[in-house]
Motif scaffolding. Structure first.
Motif, mmCIF file in Angstrom:
data_model
loop_
_atom_site.group_PDB
_atom_site.id
_atom_site.type_symbol
_atom_site.label_atom_id
_atom_site.label_comp_id
_atom_site.label_asym_id
_atom_site.label_seq_id
_atom_site.Cartn_x
_atom_site.Cartn_y
_atom_site.Cartn_z
ATOM 1 N N MET A 44 -32.517 -11.888 -6.155
ATOM 2 C CA MET A 44 -32.761 -13.052 -5.519
ATOM 3 C C MET A 44 -32.297 -12.656 -3.902
ATOM 4 N N THR A 45 -33.067 -13.147 -3.029
ATOM 5 C CA THR A 45 -32.902 -13.053 -1.953
ATOM 6 C C THR A 45 -31.831 -13.838 -0.976
ATOM 7 N N SER A 46 -31.222 -13.409 0.036
ATOM 8 C CA SER A 46 -30.491 -14.123 0.733
ATOM 9 C C SER A 46 -30.849 -15.047 1.808
ATOM 10 N N LEU A 47 -29.956 -15.744 2.331
ATOM 11 C CA LEU A 47 -30.709 -16.584 3.545
ATOM 12 C C LEU A 47 -30.811 -15.495 4.631
ATOM 13 N N VAL A 48 -30.056 -14.558 4.611
ATOM 14 C CA VAL A 48 -30.243 -13.782 6.023
ATOM 15 C C VAL A 48 -31.400 -13.021 6.029
ATOM 16 N N GLU A 49 -31.766 -12.468 4.529
ATOM 17 C CA GLU A 49 -32.714 -11.778 4.256
ATOM 18 C C GLU A 49 -34.312 -12.537 4.556
ATOM 19 N N ASP A 50 -34.158 -13.894 4.228
ATOM 20 C CA ASP A 50 -35.078 -14.753 4.372
ATOM 21 C C ASP A 50 -35.548 -14.971 5.810
ATOM 22 N N LYS A 51 -34.730 -14.992 6.590
ATOM 23 C CA LYS A 51 -34.681 -15.244 7.909
ATOM 24 C C LYS A 51 -35.248 -13.974 8.838
ATOM 25 N N VAL A 52 -34.675 -12.901 8.363
ATOM 26 C CA VAL A 52 -35.017 -11.719 9.030
ATOM 27 C C VAL A 52 -36.535 -11.364 8.832
ATOM 28 N N LYS A 53 -37.055 -11.782 7.505
ATOM 29 C CA LYS A 53 -38.329 -11.466 7.085
ATOM 30 C C LYS A 53 -39.290 -12.375 7.732
ATOM 31 N N ALA A 54 -38.889 -13.448 7.906
ATOM 32 C CA ALA A 54 -39.886 -14.569 8.933
ATOM 33 C C ALA A 54 -39.798 -13.837 10.086
ATOM 34 N N ILE A 55 -38.689 -13.555 10.774
ATOM 35 C CA ILE A 55 -38.751 -13.123 12.158
ATOM 36 C C ILE A 55 -39.779 -11.949 12.320
ATOM 37 N N ALA A 56 -39.475 -11.260 11.152
ATOM 38 C CA ALA A 56 -40.396 -9.716 11.388
ATOM 39 C C ALA A 56 -41.848 -10.284 11.263
ATOM 40 N N LYS A 57 -42.111 -11.505 10.485
ATOM 41 C CA LYS A 57 -43.675 -11.820 10.400
ATOM 42 C C LYS A 57 -44.122 -12.248 11.791
ATOM 43 N N ILE A 58 -43.292 -13.108 12.339
ATOM 44 C CA ILE A 58 -43.607 -13.639 13.638
ATOM 45 C C ILE A 58 -43.804 -12.814 14.828
ATOM 46 N N ILE A 59 -43.201 -11.531 14.689
ATOM 47 C CA ILE A 59 -43.060 -10.639 15.924
ATOM 48 C C ILE A 59 -43.842 -9.247 15.444
ATOM 49 N N ASN A 60 -44.560 -9.678 14.011
ATOM 50 C CA ASN A 60 -45.392 -8.453 13.764
ATOM 51 C C ASN A 60 -44.742 -7.293 13.529
ATOM 52 N N CYS A 61 -43.477 -7.313 13.106
ATOM 53 C CA CYS A 61 -42.769 -5.963 12.615
ATOM 54 C C CYS A 61 -42.347 -5.734 11.386
ATOM 55 N N ASP A 62 -42.281 -4.509 10.752
ATOM 56 C CA ASP A 62 -41.951 -4.087 9.618
ATOM 57 C C ASP A 62 -40.529 -4.989 9.171
ATOM 58 N N ALA A 63 -40.580 -5.649 7.974
ATOM 59 C CA ALA A 63 -39.374 -6.074 7.603
ATOM 60 C C ALA A 63 -38.267 -5.396 7.050
ATOM 61 N N ASP A 64 -38.803 -4.230 6.411
ATOM 62 C CA ASP A 64 -37.519 -3.300 5.913
ATOM 63 C C ASP A 64 -36.731 -2.624 7.107
#
Length: 73
Positions: free
Chosen positions: A1-21
């Motif tokens: 299960m993903t955490s709220l922080v993980e979800d936010k970081v993944k969303a930011i990564a998508k917006i700035i076109n960066c690797d989420a990992d």
């Protein structure tokens, strides 16, 4: 299960076109799917990660490609 922080970081990564990992690592976190994989085979994966210590990024990428090829067989 993903955490709220993980979800936010993944969303930011998508917006700035960066690797989420990469962003998660910079935040001191690991993606929940990776945690799940590690929990299923902790001994083997710890050994694998320790084996890669000191390798260059391109060597690790090449190793990952070889594993993908082996999975396709």
């Amino acid at each position: 299960m993903t955490s709220l922080v993980e979800d936010k970081v993944k969303a930011i990564a998508k917006i700035i076109n960066c690797d989420a990992d990469e962003l998660l690592a910079r935040a001191g976190r690991v993606s929940s799917d990776l945690s799940d994989i590690i929990m299923r085979r902790p001994i083997e994966l710890a050994a694998l990660l320790r084996t890669t210590k000191g390798l260059k990024a391109e060597d690790i990428a090449r190793l990952a490609c070889e594993v993908q090829k082996a999975k396709g067989k």
